[in-house]
Design an enzyme around this catalytic site. Structure first.
Site, PDB file in Angstrom:
ATOM      1  CG  ASN A  40      -1.928   1.126   1.199  1.00  0.00           C
ATOM      2  OD1 ASN A  40      -2.398   1.525   0.151  1.00  0.00           O
ATOM      3  ND2 ASN A  40      -2.226   1.666   2.354  1.00  0.00           N
ATOM      4  CE1 TYR A  74      -0.557  12.142  -2.553  1.00  0.00           C
ATOM      5  CE2 TYR A  74      -0.457   9.751  -2.437  1.00  0.00           C
ATOM      6  CZ  TYR A  74      -0.743  10.970  -1.852  1.00  0.00           C
ATOM      7  OH  TYR A  74      -1.184  11.020  -0.563  1.00  0.00           O
ATOM      8  CB  SER A 121      -4.499   5.059  -8.449  1.00  0.00           C
ATOM      9  OG  SER A 121      -5.257   6.241  -8.608  1.00  0.00           O
ATOM     10  CE1 TYR A 174      -0.150   7.341  -7.107  1.00  0.00           C
ATOM     11  CE2 TYR A 174      -1.920   7.874  -8.633  1.00  0.00           C
ATOM     12  CZ  TYR A 174      -1.490   7.305  -7.451  1.00  0.00           C
ATOM     13  OH  TYR A 174      -2.391   6.702  -6.611  1.00  0.00           O
ATOM     14  CE  LYS A 233       0.011   3.747  -6.812  1.00  0.00           C
ATOM     15  NZ  LYS A 233       0.222   2.819  -5.693  1.00  0.00           N
ATOM     16  N   PRO A 252      -8.270   2.272  -5.559  1.00  0.00           N
ATOM     17  CG  PRO A 252      -7.317   2.669  -3.471  1.00  0.00           C
ATOM     18  CD  PRO A 252      -7.058   2.057  -4.807  1.00  0.00           C
ATOM     19  CG  LEU A 310      -9.070  12.439  -3.957  1.00  0.00           C
ATOM     20  CD1 LEU A 310      -7.558  12.590  -4.061  1.00  0.00           C
ATOM     21  CD2 LEU A 310      -9.776  13.730  -4.348  1.00  0.00           C
ATOM     22  CB  THR A 352      -0.544  12.168   2.532  1.00  0.00           C
ATOM     23  OG1 THR A 352      -0.078  11.558   3.715  1.00  0.00           O
ATOM     24  CG2 THR A 352       0.612  12.437   1.609  1.00  0.00           C
TER      25      THR A 352
END
Length: 165
Positions: A7, A11, A59, A72, A76, A102, A104, A109
């Site tokens: 996990n 980003y 993501s 990013y 992903k 997931p 947003l 963070t």
């Protein structure tokens, strides 16, 4: 039961033009090399026990128009490809590998990076509210459980219905 949830993620919100090679390598190092290295460390024991669950976190930005996130999104997308390929190699050993993607999520963070996005993005979802970390727990728990024993190589979008894969 043995489960590994990868996990970690970073980003940086930078345009492609402003992304230097050092930033690119850092993002891929954390977001893609991390799951690779952790899987290398955990898989021998999982295979020996003929049981294990690997859940990698990607993501839903992979499927969205999200500017200034080239490194990013590339990382992903790599996580999704890595997981699919890994699932093909470890399934016969009783080990599964899946992805949770997931949207947003309301974390300290993320709030510190781009507060404005929390105003409009939930309106794009079928469930029009901010995603909380607790919203992801059930999917991760399922993918780590014996109940998911015949699910592998899959990506489950957990974003309130914004993307549909």
């Amino acid at each position: 039961m043995t489960a590994l949830v990868n996990n970690a993620g970073i980003y940086p919100w930078k345009s492609f033009e402003d992304t230097d090679f050092a930033t690119w390598k850092k993002v891929l190092g954390v977001n893609l090399d991390g799951p690779f290295l952790m899987s290398k460390a955990f898989l021998p024991g999982m295979r020996a026990r003929k049981y294990g669950r690997i859940v990698n976190v990607a993501s839903t930005t992979f499927w969205l128009n999200a500017p200034q996130m080239t490194a990013y999104i590339a990382s992903k997308g790599g996580v999704i490809g890595f997981t699919r390929a890994l699932a093909s190699e470890i399934g016969a050993d009783g080990v599964t590998a899946n992805v949770i993607a997931p949207g947003l999520t309301n974390t300290a963070t993320m709030r510190g990076v781009n507060e404005d996005i929390f105003e409009y993005l939930p309106k794009q979802q079928a469930i029009p509210r901010v995603i909380e970390p607790e919203d992801l727990v059930g999917v991760v728990s399922f993918l780590c459980s014996k109940d998911s024993g015949f699910v592998t190589g899959q990506t489950i979008a957990t974003d309130g219905g914004q993307v549909r894969i």
